[in-house]
Scaffold this motif. Structure first.
Motif, PDB file in Angstrom:
ATOM      1  N   ASP A   1      34.473  49.825  61.602  1.00 39.09           N
ATOM      2  CA  ASP A   1      33.692  50.661  60.691  1.00 39.09           C
ATOM      3  C   ASP A   1      33.146  49.833  59.528  1.00 39.09           C
ATOM      4  OD1 ASP A   1      33.719  53.307  61.850  1.00 39.09           O
ATOM      5  OD2 ASP A   1      35.892  53.263  61.544  1.00 39.09           O
ATOM      6  N   HIS A   2      32.259  50.465  58.745  1.00 37.42           N
ATOM      7  CA  HIS A   2      31.500  49.735  57.731  1.00 37.42           C
ATOM      8  C   HIS A   2      31.536  50.470  56.393  1.00 37.42           C
ATOM      9  CE1 HIS A   2      29.825  47.151  60.884  1.00 37.42           C
ATOM     10  NE2 HIS A   2      29.792  48.257  61.608  1.00 37.42           N
ATOM     11  N   ILE A   3      31.380  49.704  55.339  1.00 38.47           N
ATOM     12  CA  ILE A   3      31.363  50.251  53.985  1.00 38.47           C
ATOM     13  C   ILE A   3      29.996  50.870  53.697  1.00 38.47           C
ATOM     14  CG2 ILE A   3      31.549  49.679  51.529  1.00 38.47           C
ATOM     15  CD1 ILE A   3      33.344  47.303  52.403  1.00 38.47           C
ATOM     16  N   LEU A   4      30.013  52.087  53.162  1.00 36.95           N
ATOM     17  CA  LEU A   4      28.789  52.784  52.780  1.00 36.95           C
ATOM     18  C   LEU A   4      28.563  52.763  51.271  1.00 36.95           C
ATOM     19  CD1 LEU A   4      29.063  55.920  55.075  1.00 36.95           C
ATOM     20  CD2 LEU A   4      27.421  54.059  55.313  1.00 36.95           C
ATOM     21  N   SER A   5      29.633  52.828  50.511  1.00 35.71           N
ATOM     22  CA  SER A   5      29.501  52.770  49.054  1.00 35.71           C
ATOM     23  C   SER A   5      30.781  52.223  48.455  1.00 35.71           C
ATOM     24  CB  SER A   5      29.164  54.145  48.455  1.00 35.71           C
ATOM     25  OG  SER A   5      30.190  55.075  48.721  1.00 35.71           O
ATOM     26  N   LEU A   6      30.636  51.609  47.292  1.00 36.02           N
ATOM     27  CA  LEU A   6      31.758  51.025  46.561  1.00 36.02           C
ATOM     28  C   LEU A   6      31.613  51.422  45.103  1.00 36.02           C
ATOM     29  CD1 LEU A   6      32.998  47.339  46.806  1.00 36.02           C
ATOM     30  CD2 LEU A   6      32.704  48.462  44.600  1.00 36.02           C
ATOM     31  N   ALA A   7      32.712  51.912  44.530  1.00 42.30           N
ATOM     32  CA  ALA A   7      32.700  52.249  43.104  1.00 42.30           C
ATOM     33  C   ALA A   7      34.024  51.834  42.484  1.00 42.30           C
ATOM     34  CB  ALA A   7      32.461  53.741  42.892  1.00 42.30           C
ATOM     35  N   ALA A   8      33.957  51.426  41.232  1.00 39.95           N
ATOM     36  CA  ALA A   8      35.159  51.032  40.506  1.00 39.95           C
ATOM     37  C   ALA A   8      34.949  51.323  39.026  1.00 39.95           C
ATOM     38  CB  ALA A   8      35.452  49.548  40.719  1.00 39.95           C
ATOM     39  N   VAL A   9      36.028  51.712  38.347  1.00 34.62           N
ATOM     40  CA  VAL A   9      35.955  52.011  36.914  1.00 34.62           C
ATOM     41  C   VAL A   9      37.131  51.354  36.201  1.00 34.62           C
ATOM     42  CG1 VAL A   9      34.648  54.164  37.038  1.00 34.62           C
ATOM     43  CG2 VAL A   9      37.119  54.220  37.347  1.00 34.62           C
ATOM     44  N   PRO A  10      36.900  50.761  35.036  1.00 35.33           N
ATOM     45  CA  PRO A  10      38.011  50.204  34.249  1.00 35.33           C
ATOM     46  C   PRO A  10      38.892  51.319  33.690  1.00 35.33           C
ATOM     47  CG  PRO A  10      35.890  49.270  33.580  1.00 35.33           C
ATOM     48  CD  PRO A  10      35.597  50.458  34.428  1.00 35.33           C
ATOM     49  N   VAL A  11      40.177  51.042  33.623  1.00 29.75           N
ATOM     50  CA  VAL A  11      41.158  51.967  33.041  1.00 29.75           C
ATOM     51  C   VAL A  11      41.956  51.178  32.012  1.00 29.75           C
ATOM     52  CG1 VAL A  11      43.101  53.516  33.515  1.00 29.75           C
ATOM     53  CG2 VAL A  11      41.301  53.209  35.237  1.00 29.75           C
ATOM     54  N   ARG A  12      41.818  51.549  30.741  1.00 28.98           N
ATOM     55  CA  ARG A  12      42.540  50.846  29.682  1.00 28.98           C
ATOM     56  C   ARG A  12      42.559  51.722  28.430  1.00 28.98           C
ATOM     57  NH1 ARG A  12      37.403  48.471  29.492  1.00 28.98           N
ATOM     58  NH2 ARG A  12      36.466  48.586  27.398  1.00 28.98           N
ATOM     59  N   ASP A  13      43.492  51.434  27.543  1.00 24.48           N
ATOM     60  CA  ASP A  13      43.594  52.146  26.258  1.00 24.48           C
ATOM     61  C   ASP A  13      43.650  53.650  26.450  1.00 24.48           C
ATOM     62  OD1 ASP A  13      43.380  49.641  25.014  1.00 24.48           O
ATOM     63  OD2 ASP A  13      41.195  49.787  24.897  1.00 24.48           O
ATOM     64  N   GLY A  14      44.287  54.094  27.534  1.00 28.10           N
ATOM     65  CA  GLY A  14      44.445  55.527  27.783  1.00 28.10           C
ATOM     66  C   GLY A  14      43.187  56.237  28.223  1.00 28.10           C
ATOM     67  N   LYS A  15      42.164  55.499  28.665  1.00 28.89           N
ATOM     68  CA  LYS A  15      40.896  56.107  29.054  1.00 28.89           C
ATOM     69  C   LYS A  15      40.369  55.493  30.347  1.00 28.89           C
ATOM     70  CE  LYS A  15      39.411  56.786  24.231  1.00 28.89           C
ATOM     71  NZ  LYS A  15      38.347  56.464  23.232  1.00 28.89           N
TER      72      LYS A  15
END
Length: 204
Positions: A45-59
């Motif tokens: 199978d193949h990747i369709l989308s990639l997302a990432a978000v930073p998590v720091r300082d309680g947010k």
């Protein structure tokens, strides 16, 4: 990755393109990662989308997110579309996977990765990471499911372990945001991680 392997990679690649990726992970910072794919088999199978978000300082820092649609060049079926709502036409408008992964690795640097069943996401990324860098992704990894399981076992050593994502979000009081989208799931996992750190797993 074992510290000795990381040291060796820094010796070999520390002055090259991937130097920042090999630096020590900053304290108190995570990156919540999620992929949407054409299926659940990393071998075909193949990747369709990639997302990432930073998590720091309680947010969760949505303003600093990384989010890309990937051009697969392959057909995929209706069951896949029903799950992630990405159509073949939308996928065809994405970027080449090599470009997406290269940009993601530069954005990621040495930060810790966080996810839900993140081993699957890493398996999907692995061949592309190796093709670009010549080594496996060196970042420390935390799986939300593993952390929840450990909390549940501490509270009830003989009780059942429940790791369904809806159960986790409901128990921690976190709304599931845009379920089965890469960005929505990455944000939701980040919020669950913060809730788990702040108050632990609630008593039954």
């Amino acid at each position: 990755m074992h510290p000795l392997n990381r040291w060796w990679l820094r010796r070999r690649h520390g002055a090259g393109e991937w130097a920042a990726l090999l630096q020590a992970a900053p304290a108190g910072t995570w990156v919540s990662l999620d992929l949407e794919t054409t299926g659940m088999d990393p071998a075909r199978d193949h990747i369709l989308s990639l997302a990432a978000v930073p998590v720091r300082d309680g947010k969760v820092w949505l303003s600093e997110r990384f989010e890309r649609r990937v051009h697969t060049g392959r057909r995929f079926g209706i069951e896949s579309i029903r799950y992630h709502y990405i159509t073949p036409d939308e996928a065809s408008a994405g970027e080449p996977i090599t470009d997406v992964v290269r940009d993601f690795l530069h954005w990621l640097d040495g930060r810790r990765l966080l996810g839900y069943y993140i081993g699957f996401d890493l398996d999907m990324l692995a061949p592309h990471v190796r093709a670009l860098t010549g080594f496996d992704l060196p970042n420390p990894v935390i799986d939300l499911g593993d952390e929840v399981a450990a909390c549940q076992r501490r509270r009830r050593p003989d009780g059942p372990v429940k790791l369904d994502f809806d159960h986790i979000t409901t128990t921690l009081g976190i709304p599931a945001i845009a379920r089965h989208s890469a960005l929505g799931d990455a944000v939701t996992v980040g919020l669950c991680w913060l809730a788990l750190q702040r108050k632990g797993w609630p008593a039954d």
